[in-house]
Design a protein around this motif. Structure first.
Motif, PDB file in Angstrom:
ATOM      1  N   LEU A 286     -13.701   6.859 -10.978  1.00 52.53           N
ATOM      2  CA  LEU A 286     -13.170   5.830 -10.089  1.00 52.53           C
ATOM      3  C   LEU A 286     -14.298   5.247  -9.254  1.00 52.53           C
ATOM      4  O   LEU A 286     -15.107   5.982  -8.695  1.00 52.53           O
ATOM      5  N   ARG A 287     -14.344   3.920  -9.164  1.00 57.73           N
ATOM      6  CA  ARG A 287     -15.368   3.229  -8.361  1.00 57.73           C
ATOM      7  C   ARG A 287     -14.705   2.543  -7.173  1.00 57.73           C
ATOM      8  O   ARG A 287     -13.616   2.031  -7.292  1.00 57.73           O
ATOM      9  N   GLY A 288     -15.386   2.526  -6.044  1.00 59.04           N
ATOM     10  CA  GLY A 288     -14.941   1.748  -4.896  1.00 59.04           C
ATOM     11  C   GLY A 288     -14.098   2.476  -3.876  1.00 59.04           C
ATOM     12  O   GLY A 288     -13.632   1.855  -2.925  1.00 59.04           O
ATOM     13  N   ASN A 289     -13.890   3.781  -4.030  1.00 59.63           N
ATOM     14  CA  ASN A 289     -13.074   4.490  -3.055  1.00 59.63           C
ATOM     15  C   ASN A 289     -13.765   4.507  -1.693  1.00 59.63           C
ATOM     16  O   ASN A 289     -14.916   4.908  -1.579  1.00 59.63           O
ATOM     17  N   ASP A 290     -13.052   4.043  -0.670  1.00 58.82           N
ATOM     18  CA  ASP A 290     -13.565   3.959   0.705  1.00 58.82           C
ATOM     19  C   ASP A 290     -14.783   3.049   0.822  1.00 58.82           C
ATOM     20  O   ASP A 290     -15.606   3.205   1.720  1.00 58.82           O
ATOM     21  N   ILE A 291     -14.904   2.103  -0.087  1.00 54.58           N
ATOM     22  CA  ILE A 291     -15.944   1.070  -0.021  1.00 54.58           C
ATOM     23  C   ILE A 291     -15.204  -0.262   0.047  1.00 54.58           C
ATOM     24  O   ILE A 291     -14.293  -0.502  -0.738  1.00 54.58           O
ATOM     25  N   TYR A 292     -15.614  -1.120   0.964  1.00 56.93           N
ATOM     26  CA  TYR A 292     -14.829  -2.317   1.214  1.00 56.93           C
ATOM     27  C   TYR A 292     -15.687  -3.576   1.083  1.00 56.93           C
ATOM     28  O   TYR A 292     -16.766  -3.666   1.648  1.00 56.93           O
ATOM     29  N   ASN A 293     -15.167  -4.525   0.320  1.00 58.58           N
ATOM     30  CA  ASN A 293     -15.691  -5.886   0.234  1.00 58.58           C
ATOM     31  C   ASN A 293     -17.133  -5.998  -0.231  1.00 58.58           C
ATOM     32  O   ASN A 293     -17.904  -6.801   0.290  1.00 58.58           O
ATOM     33  N   THR A 294     -17.497  -5.234  -1.235  1.00 57.40           N
ATOM     34  CA  THR A 294     -18.777  -5.418  -1.897  1.00 57.40           C
ATOM     35  C   THR A 294     -18.579  -5.160  -3.377  1.00 57.40           C
ATOM     36  O   THR A 294     -18.282  -4.028  -3.774  1.00 57.40           O
ATOM     37  N   LEU A 295     -18.679  -6.172  -4.185  1.00 53.92           N
ATOM     38  CA  LEU A 295     -18.450  -6.023  -5.620  1.00 53.92           C
ATOM     39  C   LEU A 295     -19.555  -5.237  -6.310  1.00 53.92           C
ATOM     40  O   LEU A 295     -19.364  -4.747  -7.422  1.00 53.92           O
ATOM     41  N   ALA A 296     -20.687  -5.070  -5.654  1.00 51.90           N
ATOM     42  CA  ALA A 296     -21.808  -4.349  -6.271  1.00 51.90           C
ATOM     43  C   ALA A 296     -21.414  -2.935  -6.684  1.00 51.90           C
ATOM     44  O   ALA A 296     -21.843  -2.450  -7.725  1.00 51.90           O
ATOM     45  N   THR A 297     -20.583  -2.272  -5.899  1.00 54.11           N
ATOM     46  CA  THR A 297     -20.186  -0.898  -6.216  1.00 54.11           C
ATOM     47  C   THR A 297     -18.699  -0.798  -6.558  1.00 54.11           C
ATOM     48  O   THR A 297     -18.162   0.299  -6.635  1.00 54.11           O
ATOM     49  N   GLN A 298     -18.047  -1.933  -6.764  1.00 54.76           N
ATOM     50  CA  GLN A 298     -16.625  -1.943  -7.101  1.00 54.76           C
ATOM     51  C   GLN A 298     -16.389  -2.739  -8.378  1.00 54.76           C
ATOM     52  O   GLN A 298     -15.401  -3.450  -8.498  1.00 54.76           O
TER      53      GLN A 298
END
Length: 158
Positions: free
Chosen positions: A32-44
């Motif tokens: 899963l990618r992007g957990n608890d990361i907000y508004n940056t497509l680089a890591t989502q």
């Protein structure tokens, strides 16, 4: 102050609770990618590839990271001339039109609860070798529409 001239002071403290949609994304059973990361497509962003006529399946378990129960509204990009994009809710119902229109809402989600959307990207037979589509899915807070999180899929025709 009352009519007799008695005075008193009362202080109230308020905490403003903000919504926090959390978009997360994975391809198949990949991490899963992007957990608890907000508004940056680089890591989502997750990637996949397929031959003409084949499908890459992605999952977007959107999560309510806010401190209160709420619904999330989803908006995703649709098909192109080279790729067909379909969205499905956890029950397997095709919700593509509602997601494209930004009118699909999740059930009420308690803090930490998720609603897993399946995204199927099918390479059309007419897609040339090397064709790419990048599609985003955004989860918006229903109570605070300016609060959102976006994930992206990138699919290439092999």
């Amino acid at each position: 102050a009352d009519q007799a001239g008695n005075t008193a002071t009362v202080t109230h403290t308020y905490t403003v609770a903000l919504a926090r949609p959390d978009g997360r994304i994975q391809r198949g059973t990949s991490p899963l990618r992007g957990n608890d990361i907000y508004n940056t497509l680089a890591t989502q962003t997750v990637t996949g590839s397929a031959r003409p006529g084949a499908t890459v399946t992605y999952y977007a378990p959107v999560q309510n990271d806010g401190p209160f129960t709420e619904r999330l509204r989803l908006r995703g990009q649709g098909s192109t001339t080279r790729f067909t994009i379909r969205y499905y809710n956890p029950a397997g119902t095709n919700i593509t039109t509602a997601v494209r229109n930004g009118t699909y809402t999740t059930p009420e989600l308690a803090t930490g609860a998720t609603h897993k959307i399946k995204i199927k990207v099918t390479v059309r037979r007419t897609a040339p070798t090397g064709a790419i589509t990048r599609r985003t899915l955004t989860a918006y807070s229903v109570t605070h529409p300016t609060r959102y999180d976006t994930v992206r899929t990138t699919t290439r025709r092999t």
